[in-house]
Design an enzyme around this catalytic site. Sequence first.
Site, short mmCIF file in Angstrom:
data_model
loop_
_atom_site.label_atom_id
_atom_site.label_comp_id
_atom_site.label_asym_id
_atom_site.label_seq_id
_atom_site.Cartn_x
_atom_site.Cartn_y
_atom_site.Cartn_z
N ASP A 6 52.88 64.38 90.77
CA ASP A 6 51.20 65.15 91.75
C ASP A 6 50.19 63.84 91.47
OD1 ASP A 6 50.07 66.22 89.86
OD2 ASP A 6 51.14 68.55 90.69
N LYS A 35 49.17 65.60 96.40
CA LYS A 35 48.84 66.63 97.72
C LYS A 35 47.43 66.01 96.41
CE LYS A 35 51.79 69.67 97.50
NZ LYS A 35 52.33 71.30 97.85
N MET A 56 40.20 75.08 91.82
CA MET A 56 40.15 74.69 93.22
C MET A 56 39.16 74.42 94.57
SD MET A 56 44.15 74.46 92.98
CE MET A 56 44.99 76.18 93.47
#
Length: 448
Positions: free
Chosen positions: A35, A57, A170
């Site tokens: 990722d 992502k 996040m």
Amino acid sequence: MKGIVYLVGAGPGDPGLITLKGIQCIKTADVIVYDRLASPVLLEERKNNCKLIYVGKSPKHHTKTQSEINEILFQEAKAGNRVVRLKGGDPYVFGRGGEEGEYLYNRNIPFEVVPGITSAIGGLAYGGIPITHRGLARSFHVITGHLKDEYEEINWEALAALDGTIVFLMGVSNLEKISRNLIKNGKDENTPVAIINWATTPRQKIVKGTLSNIYEKALKENIKPPSLIVIGDVVDLRDSLSFYEKKPLFGRNIVITRGTTQQGDIINKLIELGANAISIPTIEIKEIKSNIRLDKAIIDIDKYNYIIFTSINGANIFFKRLFELGYDARKIADIKVGAVGSSTAKAIGEYGINVDFIPKEYRGEGLVNELKSKLSKEDKVLIPRAKNGRPYIVEELSKICMVEEIKTYETVKATEDSEYMIESLKELDSYYILFSSPTTFINFKKIA
């Protein structure tokens, strides 16, 4: 035959923070599904025929959906492959590793989890902020910052009453909501807060403030994901405990364009100095097989006075063939050995040979100047080297004595797909590019 999937935590960004077991999984993988937050440098450890699948992502943009990623893992393992799912941080700390594990379990695919250092701990440490500290914080709490519409489900009153360190992962896009709700529910508006962007990487950037002003400060500094939010008195320790940003090359982006097998040492040195080392292989080494001239030169090696190696590849191929023909280092005991630079000399040393000379200037001109005073017309020099190598050394030394150049390999344009890495350069404000030869420059131009 079924394969197996390893859910591997790559750590928060610094490639040195992966576990030994994680590296071993990468080295033996048939397929790596990786990722956006896993350091690309880790991919250098893979074996030659390993298949790479990028499923990164970023906010509001997914290369693959989670359902598609789950199916990729299943199908690759079903085909009998050893699959590594390389995930930033730890697979089970808001990394959806549990979902991937369940998907595999329900389809009878064996899997293992290799834990990684979460950014909630590693990211804070590199920012000079200990997640706990006697007298300041005796507990810590890690919360997902992906609040969206369900943010009201968080017990803000209980969260605001905590004395320990609070870390939101996040959560930068919801920073204003987080600050407002904590203050509204009783948290002191002067509580120290820090935002750590791209933690543990040379792109690391930190903004300090308080609950009352951190949103405005982050907005002014244009802080974007990936970022983590740390709230608590431990933030004030940053001034005395910060170490990472003091490294001499911190924040410099440096692209290395050599072949994958040649990049390890320089990448490690650049990372140690704090640089963001970006590997974009532009060449591959193709050994010239059934090399009758090389075999004859090795068999009749005692007719030469000197052997000169102009590259690590030339040295490795020569000694590999020497051993394959049944000889060892004693075969060249009476011959003086020279290397164009210290890295090549180090490679020769791995075969038990200490070189007799290295020029002060690590290039062809330096080597020629070094040898001019040593050679006479009676000498015979062997130079095993690249097919498309620069002719300067051979041409100049041939004016003094007999020189036999044997082409043992050629450099060809790398076949590895570097599109993702080229695209990633667009995110950087500036970067340096290191070219080790004209070929690396020409091929980089073609690739880019």
